[in-house]
Each structure stands twice: as C-alpha cells, then as structure tokens.
Design an enzyme around this catalytic site. Structure first.
Site, PDB file in Angstrom:
ATOM      1  N   LYS A  91       2.288   3.854 -11.067  1.00  0.00           N
ATOM      2  CA  LYS A  91       1.221   4.101  -9.855  1.00  0.00           C
ATOM      3  C   LYS A  91       0.323   4.794 -11.085  1.00  0.00           C
ATOM      4  CE  LYS A  91       3.408   4.724  -5.195  1.00  0.00           C
ATOM      5  NZ  LYS A  91       4.533   5.284  -4.278  1.00  0.00           N
ATOM      6  N   ALA A 129       8.516 -13.247   0.861  1.00  0.00           N
ATOM      7  CA  ALA A 129       9.895 -12.890   0.308  1.00  0.00           C
ATOM      8  C   ALA A 129       9.818 -11.504  -0.473  1.00  0.00           C
ATOM      9  CB  ALA A 129       9.821 -13.742  -1.319  1.00  0.00           C
ATOM     10  N   GLY A 130      11.365 -11.319   0.693  1.00  0.00           N
ATOM     11  CA  GLY A 130      11.998  -9.682   0.949  1.00  0.00           C
ATOM     12  C   GLY A 130      11.593  -9.595   2.693  1.00  0.00           C
ATOM     13  N   ALA A 169       9.588  -7.165   6.469  1.00  0.00           N
ATOM     14  CA  ALA A 169      10.282  -6.641   8.141  1.00  0.00           C
ATOM     15  C   ALA A 169       8.830  -5.944   9.067  1.00  0.00           C
ATOM     16  CB  ALA A 169      11.176  -6.869   8.724  1.00  0.00           C
ATOM     17  N   LYS A 171       4.760  -1.631  -7.655  1.00  0.00           N
ATOM     18  CA  LYS A 171       4.336  -0.748  -8.534  1.00  0.00           C
ATOM     19  C   LYS A 171       4.635  -1.112  -9.672  1.00  0.00           C
ATOM     20  CE  LYS A 171       6.574   1.486  -5.758  1.00  0.00           C
ATOM     21  NZ  LYS A 171       6.484   1.986  -4.739  1.00  0.00           N
TER      22      LYS A 171
END
Ligand SMILES: NC(=O)C1=CN([C@@H]2O[C@H](COP(=O)(O)OP(=O)(O)OC[C@H]3O[C@@H](n4cnc5c(N)ncnc54)[C@H](O)[C@@H]3O)[C@@H](O)[C@H]2O)C=CC1
Ligand SMILES: N[C@@H](CC=O)C(=O)O
Ligand code: NA
Length: 441
Positions: free
Chosen positions: A207, A10-11, A17, A107
């Site tokens: 993070k 998803a994305g 990619a 994150k």
C-alpha cells in the site's frame, strides 16, 4: 435511461460477495446516482455452489476468470481474487488488453505489476481503478489523485493494515495473545489469504508503495521499502511503551530526503496523546503533509467486506457515470511514461528516537558496558532503566534504553557492539520512536 453497465466479478470471497450484495441491495439508489443500472452479468470463483447471501443466478458462471476477462459480455472486470501472479494478474491484463475497464482491490498486484498494467490501461483508454487497494474504505486514492493537484508532498505516513492495528489494539487493551487476536482478525475477514503478508508488513509495504508513487510522482518501488512486521512485538514491549507514554503502531512512512525517498514499514512508538495513537482496531489512517494544503488526516475502516466493498462500488459507479469520449485520468496521477525513476534514501541515514530492550546476564559491569557502547557511538540517552520486574530468571535482567534523536547507523553499530560483548541472553529488541515534534498531528 442509458444502457446498463455490465460488470463481471472475479472472486466471490469476503470482498467479492460483499460487492455483489451491495450492488444488488443498493441497485435502485445506484441507478439514480449513475443515471443507468449496474448489472452483474458474469461471475467467477473457485466454488460455484457456495451460499454467498446474494442471488447470482442471473449471471453467467465462469470457472476460469481469464476466460471471463476475455469473452464475457461485460464493460467492467472486477478483480477480487488476490495474489500478484496467476489468475489475478493474467485476468486483469487480458481484460485491459480487450478494452475493458478494471476495478481491483489487489495491492499486491499493483505493487508488483501496477506500472505495466497502467501502461496497458492508458494505451487502451480504459480505467484501472483501485480505491479499495489502499486503506480499504478510506477514499485516499481519489483524494490524492484528484483533489490535491498542485500540492508538493513532503511526507506521507499512516496505519495501513487493519489486521495489525486490530492485533496491537487488542493486545494492549485486553492483554490477549498475538495468535488469538490474529485468529479473530481472520474470522472477521480482515486478514489476507496468507496472513504473514499482514503481520510481516508486506501488505503495508504494498500500500505504501502505491501512496509513494502518487505522492512523489515516482515509479512504484515496493522492493525498496525497509520492512519489519509486528510478529516479534511482545506484551513486554507494549507494557514498556505504555509506561514510557507511547503506543506501538505498525506505520508505513514515506518522505523526501536529500538523498532520495525514504520508504519504511516498521512497528513504531508514537506518543499516547498523539492523534495517530488514537486510531484503534481495524481503523486505518493516512496523514499527508504538503506545501499548499498543510496537514491532512484521513481515517476510517481499513478492512472487512463492507468497508472494502464501499470503495469498489465507488470505483464502479465512477465508470458508470463516465461517458464515451471522456478523457480518463492517468492511473497513478500522471501518465506512466512521466513517472520519475525512484531513488532510494539510505535507511542507515534515518534519524529518529529509538527504544532498545535488552535481556542481559545479571553481572557486574554489564550496565556500564551498555552505556559505554552508546557513548562510543555518540548516542545521547533520554533514559536507561534496569527493570526490576522484567527479569526472566534470577541471573537475567531487562535493560530498557530510550535514545534522543540519533541515526539508524549509530544504533545498529551500538547494538552490534553490545551483542559482541557477550552480555545478551536474548535477541535485542529495537523499536523506532516518532516523537510529537516529528509527528505534528
Ligand atoms: N478482506 C479485506 O478486508 C480486503 C481485501 N482486499 C483485497 O481484495 C482481494 C480479495 O480479498 P478477500 O475477498 O479477502 O479474499 P478471499 O480469499 O476471501 O476471496 C478470494 C476469492 O477469489 C476466488 N479465487 C481464488 N482463486 C481463484 C481462481 N483461480 N479462479 C477463480 N476464483 C478464484 C476464491 O474462490 C474467493 O472467492 C485481495 O486482493 C485482497 O488483498 C483489499 C482490501 C481489504
Ligand atoms: N489484510 C488487509 C486487508 C485490507 O487491505 C488489512 O488487514 O488491512
Ligand atoms: Na481506499
């Protein structure tokens, strides 16, 4: 050969990619390593027709990632959409509830909802892997979660945002403007969809909150982080730092103190000769100090398609290698129910050195008034310099002070006092210093 591991991505932007390309180009090697093929059987993104440099025609297309998480024929849901709410949060929740493993690089999502999502994963007995979410390609999550058992961490700090480090490096090395550096970082795929998350320090804070939980066994507390970004760092600060033997880095720091855990994100002057000062460009670094291991420094590519895909693919391969009945380790190193409540140390108690740059009216007595405010607050000065070439106009001067170790509270009081004296013609600039003695690396 075992059955293929079916994954849904998803994305399909910079990271998604790249992940799809790596899984395709390295299919044979990954099959050999995992003992079974990894197949992309479902995908979801906003634009179906876009050329992503990889043939995804064999995968089922979903307009809605939540629908994909619920109904696709997949073993692993890979969330590379971004954002801490909306489709990212809902699709991860649905995937876990439906007993699917999840891999994410998000994150922001973990900093806000990580505990709840980990709770679902642990209850359902599935993995929630997120190596790419902290310091991109650097395997810091696995290192902390799997290779440092038994260590008591005293401090963890690092350069956790590739975009900011890239900007600061190029501003210093090439004298390029902040805005031009940021535009290049966006073009190279380093920046967040909303780059204010990078430059205002939120991404580093997300993070850091994850690292803090792993380091100290506490619940994630991203909202309790003292936060300053780099958007007000100027060429004047960078040049002054350089003249004083320092380099400016955006650091995330977490340490155990007597009053609780101190978590802070802010621009920091580090000695030019220190190891952390040599970490340049999009490179990230994480330093961990523990009782058994001593000092560990991990450094490597922190952002960008390939670096991030490396970590995502590593997480997928771990799932491909795991077998039914294998007891999955807890998401944040210990079961969510065992994480201790987070106690915040007071930022005003923070001790360190400070760089203070003041733009003042060029009047008799200003210099003495500034020195007096410092003395009144028991701040001992390493240097105080009136910059001849720093003035903005004939009736203004730049005064640069460098303090010895003092407290945040004292510096804030002194600067407030100087401001109320009415000598300042611009906002005071205050940058914390981590000296060699406090930055042993
Ligand atoms: N770019 C980088 O270097 C790194 C990014 N990350 C994280 O990875 C994630 C993805 O980042 P990027 O690839 O850079 O972002 P991006 O903006 O390039 O890609 C986002 C993708 O999500 C898709 N998307 C957005 N809303 C959607 C929706 N409602 N339904 C379906 N698809 C939707 C977009 O079409 C696009 O394909 C974020 O969580 C980011 O913080 C983590 C480490 C490094
Ligand atoms: N925008 C982030 C991407 C990786 O996490 C960064 O610049 O570090
Ligand atoms: Na990582």
């Amino acid at each position: 050969m075992s059955e293929a591991l079916r994954v849904g991505i998803a994305g399909l932007g910079t990271v998604g990619a790249s992940v799809a390309r790596v899984l395709t180009e390295k299919a044979a090697e990954l099959t050999r390593q995992c003992g079974r093929p990894i197949l992309v059987t479902a995908v979801s993104a906003r634009s179906k027709g876009r050329d992503r440099g990889v043939d995804l025609s064999g995968a089922v297309w979903f307009d809605d990632p939540v629908e994909m998480a619920r109904t696709a024929d997949i073993d692993v849901f890979i969330e590379l959409i971004g954002g801490d709410e909306g489709p990212a949060r809902e699709s991860v929740r649905v995937a876990l509830e439906n007993g699917r493993h999840v891999v994410t690089a998000n994150k922001a999502l973990l900093a806000k909802h990580g505990l709840a999502l980990a709770g679902i994963a642990e209850e359902k007995g599935v993995l929630l892997n997120y190596e790419a979410a902290v310091a991109g390609g650097i395997p810091v999550i696995k290192t902390m979660r799997e290779s440092m058992a038994g260590n008591t961490v005293s401090r963890i700090f690092g350069i956790l945002n590739g975009t900011c480090n890239y900007i600061l490096t190029r501003m210093e090395a090439e004298g390029i403007s902040f805005q031009d550096c940021l535009a290049d970082a966006q073009r190279l795929g380093y920046a967040e969809a909303d780059p204010t998350f990078d430059i205002e320090g939120n991404d580093t804070a997300h993070k850091l909150s994850i690292l803090t939980s792993l380091a100290f066994g506490t619940e994630i507390a991203a909202d309790d982080i003292y936060l300053e970004g780099i958007s007000n760092i100027t060429q004047a600060d960078i040049r002054a730092a350089s003249d004083l033997g320092y380099r400016i880095k955006l650091l995330g720091v977490a340490l155990r103190t007597e009053s609780g855990i101190e978590q802070r994100v802010h621009p920091t002057m580090v000695p030019t000769a220190s190891v952390i000062a040599q970490v340049n460009g999009v490179t990230n670094a994480v330093a961990i100090e523990t009782d058994i291991l001593g000092e560990l420094l991990l450094s490597g590519p922190g952002a960008g398609g390939n670096a991030t895909a490396s970590a995502v693919v590593g997480d997928i391969a771990d799932i491909a290698k795991s077998r039914p009945g294998f007891q999955h380790g807890p998401v944040f190193g210990r079961p969510v129910t065992e994480l201790a409540p987070y106690t915040r140390a007071k930022m005003r108690s923070h001790e360190g050195g400070y760089f203070i740059r003041l733009t003042v009216s060029d009047r008799t007595g200003v210099f003495a008034a500034i020195a007096r405010r410092m003395a009144d607050n028991e701040i001992s000065l390493e240097s105080i310099v009136q910059h001849a070439n720093g003035h903005n106009s004939a009736d203004q001067k730049t005064v640069i002070l460098v303090t010895h170790e003092t407290t945040e509270a004292a510096v804030r009081k002194a600067v407030d006092g100087i401001t109320s004296d009415g000598h300042l013609v611009d906002k005071p600039q205050v940058i914390r210093i981590e000296r060699a003695a406090r930055t042993r690396l």
